[in-house]
Design a protein around this motif. Structure first.
Motif, short mmCIF file in Angstrom:
data_model
loop_
_atom_site.label_atom_id
_atom_site.label_comp_id
_atom_site.label_asym_id
_atom_site.label_seq_id
_atom_site.Cartn_x
_atom_site.Cartn_y
_atom_site.Cartn_z
N SER A 1 21.42 4.22 -35.34
CA SER A 1 21.33 4.32 -36.80
C SER A 1 20.62 5.60 -37.23
N LEU A 2 19.55 5.96 -36.53
CA LEU A 2 18.82 7.18 -36.87
C LEU A 2 19.68 8.42 -36.63
N VAL A 3 20.42 8.42 -35.51
CA VAL A 3 21.29 9.56 -35.20
C VAL A 3 22.39 9.69 -36.26
N LEU A 4 23.01 8.56 -36.62
CA LEU A 4 24.07 8.59 -37.64
C LEU A 4 23.53 9.00 -39.00
N LYS A 5 22.32 8.53 -39.33
CA LYS A 5 21.71 8.88 -40.62
C LYS A 5 21.49 10.38 -40.71
N LEU A 6 20.98 10.96 -39.64
CA LEU A 6 20.74 12.41 -39.62
C LEU A 6 22.06 13.19 -39.63
N ALA A 7 23.05 12.67 -38.91
CA ALA A 7 24.33 13.38 -38.80
C ALA A 7 25.14 13.31 -40.08
N LEU A 8 25.05 12.18 -40.80
CA LEU A 8 25.90 11.97 -41.98
C LEU A 8 25.15 12.14 -43.29
N HIS A 9 23.88 12.47 -43.23
CA HIS A 9 23.07 12.57 -44.44
C HIS A 9 23.52 13.73 -45.32
N ASN A 10 23.72 13.44 -46.57
CA ASN A 10 24.11 14.47 -47.54
C ASN A 10 23.08 14.46 -48.66
N LYS A 11 22.29 15.51 -48.74
CA LYS A 11 21.19 15.55 -49.71
C LYS A 11 21.68 15.50 -51.15
N GLU A 12 22.84 16.06 -51.40
CA GLU A 12 23.34 16.12 -52.78
C GLU A 12 23.79 14.76 -53.30
N THR A 13 24.39 13.94 -52.42
CA THR A 13 24.94 12.66 -52.86
C THR A 13 24.07 11.47 -52.48
N ALA A 14 23.04 11.70 -51.67
CA ALA A 14 22.21 10.58 -51.24
C ALA A 14 21.43 9.99 -52.42
N VAL A 15 21.51 8.67 -52.54
CA VAL A 15 20.78 7.97 -53.59
C VAL A 15 19.56 7.31 -52.96
N LYS A 16 18.38 7.73 -53.39
CA LYS A 16 17.15 7.18 -52.83
C LYS A 16 16.69 5.97 -53.64
N PRO A 17 16.57 4.81 -52.99
CA PRO A 17 16.09 3.63 -53.72
C PRO A 17 14.60 3.73 -54.01
N LYS A 18 14.18 3.02 -55.05
CA LYS A 18 12.75 2.98 -55.37
C LYS A 18 12.05 2.09 -54.35
N LYS A 19 11.15 2.71 -53.59
CA LYS A 19 10.48 1.97 -52.52
C LYS A 19 9.22 1.29 -53.06
N ASN A 20 9.46 0.26 -53.87
CA ASN A 20 8.35 -0.51 -54.43
C ASN A 20 8.09 -1.76 -53.60
N TYR A 21 7.26 -2.66 -54.13
CA TYR A 21 6.90 -3.89 -53.42
C TYR A 21 8.14 -4.73 -53.10
N ALA A 22 9.01 -4.89 -54.09
CA ALA A 22 10.21 -5.71 -53.89
C ALA A 22 11.11 -5.13 -52.80
N TYR A 23 11.15 -3.80 -52.73
CA TYR A 23 11.98 -3.12 -51.72
C TYR A 23 11.51 -3.50 -50.32
N TRP A 24 10.19 -3.39 -50.07
CA TRP A 24 9.67 -3.66 -48.72
C TRP A 24 9.72 -5.14 -48.37
N VAL A 25 9.44 -6.01 -49.34
CA VAL A 25 9.50 -7.46 -49.09
C VAL A 25 10.93 -7.88 -48.75
N THR A 26 11.89 -7.38 -49.52
CA THR A 26 13.29 -7.70 -49.27
C THR A 26 13.74 -7.19 -47.90
N MET A 27 13.32 -5.98 -47.57
CA MET A 27 13.68 -5.41 -46.27
C MET A 27 13.08 -6.23 -45.13
N LEU A 28 11.84 -6.67 -45.28
CA LEU A 28 11.18 -7.47 -44.25
C LEU A 28 11.88 -8.82 -44.08
N LEU A 29 12.20 -9.46 -45.21
CA LEU A 29 12.90 -10.75 -45.15
C LEU A 29 14.26 -10.60 -44.48
N LEU A 30 14.96 -9.53 -44.79
CA LEU A 30 16.26 -9.28 -44.18
C LEU A 30 16.11 -9.08 -42.67
#
Length: 200
Positions: free
Chosen positions: A110-139
């Protein structure tokens, strides 16, 4: 990629039919029992999945999205085969080690693909707030738990029962959860598909 460019319901249907691959593998390689009644149940389940996932009218972005959709189905089926082979080879040990190595490889890929396919112009960065990390942990907890259960059950249950229940059940529970959580309206055919799948 598939759900971004095509029908979500059709993608879900295609992905869920991946259970046919490890089921067939278990029957032909490990002589898993397949009775007429269980075969009938699988057929009813596939019909139920179709009705639940039946696409609504509307245009899609061509048909190229079917390639990643069927690729995902193939990968899902191959995961099932790997689980089956591992559990048959090492029935009483190594579950945690198998999962640690599997998730370790997924992390690296996943890290290799993220670096290889990452496009700075089109990448949408999510807001890394409390809900973001809790949801990620639960997932993360849910994915690890599901994989450990799947790995264990793939070695103690028949392929003809286990894989249809897991994949078909995923679609059915998703349909019901969508109705409860997101207030999505289900058509009569979808309700019949859910009921038929429970019967299956």
């Amino acid at each position: 990629i598939a759900v971004k460019n095509g029908s979500v319901s059709v993608c879900s249907l295609i992905y869920s039919c991946g259970f046919v691959i490890p089921k067939a593998f278990g029957i032909f390689v490990y002589n898993d029992n397949l009775t007429l009644l269980s075969l009938l149940g699988i057929i009813i389940l596939i019909v139920g999945i179709y009705f639940v996932s039946k696409p609504t009218s509307g245009s899609t972005n061509g048909k190229k999205w079917l390639i990643p959709a069927f690729s995902a189905m193939l990968c899902s089926g191959l995961v099932g085969i790997l689980q089956k082979v591992y559990r048959k080879t090492y029935p009483e040990r190594g579950l945690d080690e198998f999962l640690m190595l599997s998730f370790g490889f997924m992390l690296v890929i996943s890290l290799v693909l993220k670096l290889a396919l990452h496009n700075k112009e089109t990448a949408v960065k999510p807001k890394k707030n409390y809900a973001y990390w809790v949801t990620m942990l639960l997932l993360a907890v849910r994915v690890v738990t599901a994989n450990k259960l799947n790995l264990y059950l793939s070695g103690v249950m028949s392929s003809g029962i286990f894989y249809p229940c897991v994949n078909g059940g995923c679609i059915m529970i998703t349909a019901v959860a969508s109705r409860i959580l997101f207030r999505e309206k289900l058509a009569l055919g979808q309700w019949l598909g859910i009921i038929g799948s429970v019967v299956a």
